[in-house]
Scaffold this motif. Structure first.
Motif, PDB file in Angstrom:
ATOM      1  N   UNK A  72      36.842  53.148  41.844  1.00  0.00           N
ATOM      2  CA  UNK A  72      36.902  52.102  42.849  1.00  0.00           C
ATOM      3  C   UNK A  72      37.283  50.836  42.099  1.00  0.00           C
ATOM      4  N   UNK A  73      38.384  50.203  42.504  1.00  0.00           N
ATOM      5  CA  UNK A  73      38.843  49.048  41.736  1.00  0.00           C
ATOM      6  C   UNK A  73      39.301  47.941  42.665  1.00  0.00           C
ATOM      7  N   UNK A  74      39.061  46.699  42.234  1.00  0.00           N
ATOM      8  CA  UNK A  74      39.592  45.549  42.978  1.00  0.00           C
ATOM      9  C   UNK A  74      41.023  45.313  42.500  1.00  0.00           C
ATOM     10  N   UNK A  75      41.933  45.251  43.475  1.00  0.00           N
ATOM     11  CA  UNK A  75      43.364  45.216  43.184  1.00  0.00           C
ATOM     12  C   UNK A  75      43.959  43.952  43.808  1.00  0.00           C
ATOM     13  N   UNK A  76      44.954  43.369  43.130  1.00  0.00           N
ATOM     14  CA  UNK A  76      45.665  42.217  43.695  1.00  0.00           C
ATOM     15  C   UNK A  76      47.144  42.558  43.775  1.00  0.00           C
ATOM     16  N   UNK A  77      47.692  42.523  44.957  1.00  0.00           N
ATOM     17  CA  UNK A  77      49.121  42.806  45.165  1.00  0.00           C
ATOM     18  C   UNK A  77      49.585  44.022  44.352  1.00  0.00           C
ATOM     19  N   UNK A  78      48.783  45.062  44.348  1.00  0.00           N
ATOM     20  CA  UNK A  78      49.177  46.316  43.696  1.00  0.00           C
ATOM     21  C   UNK A  78      48.713  46.467  42.260  1.00  0.00           C
ATOM     22  N   UNK A  79      48.096  45.443  41.673  1.00  0.00           N
ATOM     23  CA  UNK A  79      47.692  45.543  40.265  1.00  0.00           C
ATOM     24  C   UNK A  79      46.164  45.436  40.144  1.00  0.00           C
ATOM     25  N   UNK A  80      45.516  46.441  39.499  1.00  0.00           N
ATOM     26  CA  UNK A  80      44.067  46.337  39.298  1.00  0.00           C
ATOM     27  C   UNK A  80      43.720  45.110  38.451  1.00  0.00           C
ATOM     28  N   UNK A  81      42.729  44.353  38.902  1.00  0.00           N
ATOM     29  CA  UNK A  81      42.358  43.148  38.154  1.00  0.00           C
ATOM     30  C   UNK A  81      41.871  43.499  36.754  1.00  0.00           C
ATOM     31  N   UNK A  82      41.268  44.687  36.614  1.00  0.00           N
ATOM     32  CA  UNK A  82      40.770  45.094  35.293  1.00  0.00           C
ATOM     33  C   UNK A  82      41.925  45.170  34.287  1.00  0.00           C
TER      34      UNK A  82
END
Ligand SMILES: Cc1ncc(COP(=O)(O)O)c(C=O)c1O
Length: 423
Positions: free
Chosen positions: A19-29
């Motif tokens: 489970x990952x937080x993503x921004x415009x298609x890119x994982x923030x990690x």
């Protein structure tokens, strides 16, 4: 072949156990691993969406959006908005300089600010901005003197103080008589009457702005109606006004609560101004930039607080995001990557040497450990723009994500950058 469009904005991506937080298609990690923390990450798609929603809501009514640079003036963001057709509201001569660097023409700049220095006024007049939004009789006189010296009429808008309670946080309400902003209505009416005879001043508009993070339409509607009514009176007297400037101020939902939509907001403003037939200038900042940004931080330490709660100490605090310490502002905080099960009660604090450096009070979050990454949401406005070097902390890096790719738009400051100004 057309490139696949990725989901826009910030969202959680569930993939099996991950489970990952993503921004415009890119994982923030992924971005945090490459660039380190603390780090601002912005979604280009959200910036576009937020701008275009306001723009489209005018449905053909003549208008200009002057994005309020004070919310976030990072160059790439200013440029992105310019490419969408935005103009700007600048609050200092330095914001004007940024606007010019971003490619805005003088006729796309309105200049606001309660304490513009003589040097700032002089340079804005010399540049020939669209309007200087005047905050007092004294400032008007100073501008007239500059106009007379340069032998040209200065384009001014008078900012009226409508004595309207924005019902926002007292520290970001600007429309009451006791606030330092604008010219009180009675005084403004008298001042406006002097303008016909002052040939080095050209009155182009009436300006009003009653505050920020306003979550009910009523104060915005009333302020716009007042500015429109004063404008209509002036039109009747033969003043060839060019537009009505109704400021910014629309709030965003930091906590998931209801806020007016862009469509309702614009409909209310247009309704109030339509009888003048004048174009509308709007100066939105927060409503465009806030949801487009997250401050990404790493957990440094976890330590006991009370029997039921713990401190989570992260590597971002009031130096990177001042709003919680300054206004008690609420921002959602969430783990960036798959989190362990179970909720804990946490007080999320920054590393700065001040007890006010609390980023999130009284939060229930999945169990966090040192090294975990968290995102502080809706931090795109009044976040990096208000950051400081207190404790000699370097200004954070900033990244813009656009349809699956990302780039650094502001490199992390170093102490050497700071020391380069010093002897
Ligand atoms: C004159 C003026 N215009 C526009 C804005 C932008 O307001 P907001 O970010 O709430 O849209 C501000 C900020 O308070 C302001 O002072």
């Amino acid at each position: 072949m057309a490139q696949a469009t990725r989901p826009a904005g910030f969202y959680r991506h569930h993939d099996g156990h991950r489970d990952a937080l993503v921004c415009d298609g890119v994982p923030l990690a992924e971005i945090a691993a490459a660039e380190g923390t603390p780090l601002y990450v912005y979604s280009a798609a959200t910036l576009r969406e937020r701008y275009q929603a306001i723009d489209a809501a005018f449905q053909g009514y003549p208008h200009a959006l002057h994005y309020a640079l004070k919310a976030n003036s990072t160059l790439a963001i200013a440029r992105l908005l310019r490419d969408l057709g935005s103009s700007v509201d600048a609050n200092s001569v330095w914001e004007i300089e940024v606007a010019r660097t971003a490619g805005f023409t003088p006729s796309q700049i309105v200049f606001t600010g309660v304490g513009k220095t003589p040097e700032e006024l002089e340079s804005a007049v010399a540049l020939g901005v669209k309007a200087i939004n005047v905050e007092s009789a004294g400032e008007l006189a100073r501008l007239e003197a500059i106009g007379a010296r340069l032998g040209r009429a200065v384009r001014v808008a008078i900012r009226i103080n409508p004595d309207i309670d924005a019902r926002s946080h007292p520290k970001i309400s600007t429309g009451l008589k006791i606030n330092k902003f604008g010219v009180p209505l009675d005084e403004a009416r008298q001042l406006l009457q002097t303008l016909e005879a002052r040939r080095f001043l050209t009155l182009v508009a009436i300006h009003v702005h009653v505050g920020s993070q306003i979550t009910s339409l009523d104060p915005l509607r009333r302020a716009a109606a007042l500015a429109a009514n004063v404008s209509a009176d002036l039109q009747q007297q033969g003043f060839p006004l060019e537009y009505v400037d109704v400021g910014g101020g629309l709030g965003v939902s930091y906590d998931g609560g209801e806020v007016p939509s862009a469509a309702d907001y614009v409909a209310a403003i247009v309704d109030a101004v339509r009888h003048t037939s004048l174009p509308i200038v709007l100066e939105p900042g927060r409503s465009i930039a806030a949801p487009a940004g997250a401050l990404v931080a790493r957990v440094i330490d976890v330590k006991a607080r009370t029997a039921e709660s713990e401190f989570i100490i992260i590597d971002a605090g009031m130096t990177e995001l001042m709003r919680p310490a300054l206004y008690g502002a609420f921002h959602r905080i969430e783990p960036v990557s798959a989190a362990a099960a179970g909720d804990r009660h946490y007080e999320i604090v920054g590393p700065v040497c001040e007890s006010s450096d609390v980023v999130g009070r009284d939060r229930m979050l999945p169990v966090l450990q040192p090294g975990d990454i968290v995102a502080i949401r809706d931090a795109g406005a009044y976040g990096s723009a208000m950051a400081s070097n207190y404790n000699r902390r370097p200004l954070p890096a900033e990244v813009l994500v656009d349809n699956g790719t990302w780039r650094v738009i502001k490199r992390r400051q170093t102490v050497a950058d700071q020391l380069s100004l010093e002897t």
